[in-house]
Design an enzyme around this catalytic site. Structure first.
Site, PDB file in Angstrom:
ATOM      1  N   SER A 551     -12.742  32.117   7.597  1.00 53.52           N
ATOM      2  CA  SER A 551     -11.608  31.619   8.588  1.00 53.52           C
ATOM      3  C   SER A 551     -11.235  31.661   9.650  1.00 53.52           C
ATOM      4  O   SER A 551     -11.326  31.380  10.282  1.00 53.52           O
ATOM      5  CB  SER A 551     -10.362  31.196   7.633  1.00 53.52           C
ATOM      6  N   LYS A 594      -0.491  32.456   6.573  1.00 55.62           N
ATOM      7  CA  LYS A 594      -0.796  32.500   8.648  1.00 55.62           C
ATOM      8  C   LYS A 594       0.642  32.276   9.629  1.00 55.62           C
ATOM      9  O   LYS A 594       0.619  33.435  10.268  1.00 55.62           O
ATOM     10  CB  LYS A 594      -2.742  32.375   8.263  1.00 55.62           C
TER      11      LYS A 594
END
Length: 647
Positions: A551, A594
């Protein structure tokens, strides 16, 4: 003829005649000795009676050696039918057989005497124990089970009961009502809907630590009991246990969760049951929670075998017991034990399991039987609200800035309350020293002293002093259910020799992050045509944080691109996403967490992969989220005019 006979007699030597006479005398003595042994073995009177019974009394008293030997045979071998008298030359052989038989009799008698002695000793011991038991029973009936020693211990326990500490501050500040739980409105609504139904469901609660999972479950049961359509009664039990403490015993000797059977020999069953060899089932927590809720915290840490056995209980709504010591035909088995073995124990409860693990780490069979609810991480404003509510329940006043300062150092409600409790204790100590205040005010200085003593660091990093920076970008990571902002930076220098540049990356970030660096390098050449071998490039994850996953690909690409081109990146932007070597932006996990981390860090713009658009929270107030498919879109957004104006 007479002459021949006389000659024959005259030639017999005197020595052989003497030898013959000596042998006969020895035989007589041997026979007499054997009768003496029998007399000592049986006793004189019993020997006479035995000889009379075996028709050997007359023979025994005869003066002829053959009769006495026959008497020995009848007595020793207990055979009165022997009639043939032994011949003189066979007597020594017969006497040897008799001696062996008498020796066996003597040996047997010795063993029997030793055995009888031991039996008598054991009988005497048992007799004394029995007398002592009767004496104790009589004393109990007259004076009860107490004695000086037991009364002393009872007095000690009573004295201990008189000493009590006040409630802990955490217990006092714990929410008592649903409305006092902050930041979990959607999750609480889902939890109540599952429990207030006429058909309540088993539940798995996911979420970071310290956000109120246990408290919410406890309060939700009380709320459900008030609902007319709920099957829970007002006194429905709430049984709480930590899954990390539950371990599967392969010997099946002890099982506090499901229950076990104490056998009468090794495991200390009740004495009245042990004396009659009856096993005793011990009920577990699943039966204790019957009609209520069994709450298992950290259910993901339980032993897999124990989880599977728990699933069987959820299906049957009963716990069954088995024991090799149980005899269904034994009339001494009490009714309750017979019922437990034959019908099992009731275990109709609702399971609520809480975990900080990701859903894919939980037993799929357990997940299929439970509805899943997600508790959200807390943002600073919610932590401040928790602190203010705890201060009201604690009846203290907070100085301006205390709640906000606590919110900078934690995102956990439990940790925030603990910091307040520590500061409150320090304020009490200060008040005692100063003796000048009549009310408790928790000040910023009290909290700062607690923070220094605890060696804490701000959870949310301070905003950079500049609005744009070359070679620095905010990446987003996640661990469990807690997101975080990771600073990724890069520097680029022209190589001392063209075509021999080097690309370096700190090893602590992980192997997959290294792969992201090389993917980003390939895409950089594809997009800009820059030959990276002409540069010495160093990429670093600030703080050595692990970003071992794909990521960080987009963030690493932007850091390298900015370092080489000199184009600055706005500080209020955070990015996440995997980058392929063809410049495609691939989906990643943990987008929900996130974005929470980005809001906590004060970000105003977030880039996520287009395929993660469905994972974006419904409430993104104060945050603009861009869903991108290709690297060209990323470059246009990051370095475009709209981002410059927003920053």
């Amino acid at each position: 003829m007479l002459k021949k006979l006389l000659q024959k007699l005259m030639i017999i030597p005197n020595s052989k005649l003497h030898e013959k006479l000596a042998n006969e005398e020895a035989v007589r003595r041997q026979v007499t000795a054997l009768f003496g042994v029998l007399s000592s073995l049986y006793g004189a009177d019993k020997l006479v009676l035995r000889a009379g019974r075996l028709d050997a009394l007359t023979l025994m008293r005869s003066s002829h050696i053959e009769d006495r030997v026959l008497a020995l045979q009848r007595i020793v071998f207990e055979n009165p039918t022997l009639e043939e008298k032994p011949k003189a030359d066979k007597i020594p052989e017969i006497l040897n057989e008799i001696e062996e038989a008498i020796a066996d009799l003597l040996a047997r008698k010795t063993v029997e005497e030793q055995l009888e002695k031991r039996v008598n000793e054991r009988v005497q011991e048992r007799h004394e124990e029995y007398i002592q038991e009767i004496r104790s029973q009589v004393l109990k009936e007259s004076n009860g089970p107490e004695n000086a020693q037991t009364l002393k211990k009872y007095a000690q326990l009573e004295k201990l009961e008189q000493t009590k500490l006040a409630k802990t501050t955490y217990e006092l500040m714990r929410p008592k009502e649903i409305r006092e739980i902050v930041g979990q409105e959607q999750a609480l609504r889902a939890l109540l809907s599952k429990l207030c139904s006429p058909y309540p469901q088993h539940i798995l609660i996911y979420g970071p630590p310290g956000v109120g999972k246990t408290t919410a479950a406890r309060i939700a049961l009380r709320e459900a009991a008030k609902h007319s359509g709920s099957p829970f009664s007002e006194d429905a039990p709430f049984v709480e246990v930590d899954g990390t403490t539950l371990r599967w015993d392969p010997r099946d000797i002890t099982n506090p969760l499901l229950g076990s059977v104490h056998d009468p020999i090794y495991q200390g069953a009740r004495r009245d049951l042990a004396d009659t060899a009856i096993p005793e089932p011990k009920l577990g927590l699943v039966t204790e929670a019957h009609g209520g809720i069994l709450f298992i915290d950290e259910i993901g840490e339980m032993d897999p075998i124990l989880q599977n056995k728990l699933l069987k209980v959820l299906e049957d709504k009963r716990v069954y017991f088995d024991s090799p010591y149980y005899d269904p035909d034994d009339p001494n088995v009490p009714k309750y034990i017979r019922k437990l073995f034959e019908e099992g124990a009731p275990a109709d409860f609702i399971l609520i399991g809480a975990t900080t693990r990701a859903p894919h780490e939980i037993n799929p069979a357990l997940r299929s039987r439970c509805t899943e609810i997600f508790f959200e991480p807390l943002v600073p404003a919610q932590v401040e609200k928790i602190v203010q509510g705890a201060a009201e329940r604690l009846h203290v006043q907070l100085e301006d800035g205390v709640a906000k300062l606590i919110a900078q150092y934690t995102i956990e409600g439990r940790k925030a309350v603990n910091l307040l409790a520590d500061a409150h204790s320090l304020a009490l100590y200060r008040l005692k020293e100063e003796r000048g205040e009549d009310r408790i005010v928790v000040g910023v200085k009290d909290l700062e002293e607690v923070i220094r003593a605890s060696r804490l660091h701000p959870y949310v990093p301070q905003e950079p002093s500049v609005r744009f920076e070359v070679g620095r970008v905010n990446g987003l990571g996640v661990s469990g259910f807690i997101g975080s902002v990771i600073e990724i930076e890069a520097v680029a220098f022209h190589a001392t020799e063209k075509g021999k540049g080097r690309l370096r990356f700190n090893d602590t970030a992980g192997s997959m992050a290294k792969d992201s660096v090389f993917n980003a390098a390939a895409v950089l050449k594809l997009v800009s045509g820059v030959e990276l071998s002409d540069y010495d490039i160093h990429v670093n994850a600030v703080g050595g944080g692990r970003i071992d996953g794909p990521s960080a690909g987009v963030a690493i690409f932007l850091a390298i691109y900015s370092a080489i081109t000199g184009k600055p990146i706005p500080h209020n932007l955070a990015v996440t996403g995997e980058i392929s070597i063809q410049g495609k932006i691939k989906p990643v996990g943990g987008v929900f967490e996130k974005i929470f981390a980005a809001r906590q860090a004060g970000m105003t713009h977030v880039l996520v992969p287009f395929e993660n658009k469905r994972d974006v929270p419904a409430d993104t107030s104060g945050l603009e989220v861009f869903a991108v498919k290709e690297i060209e879109e990323v470059l246009q957004i990051v370095f475009g005019e709209s981002m410059v104006q927003a920053s």
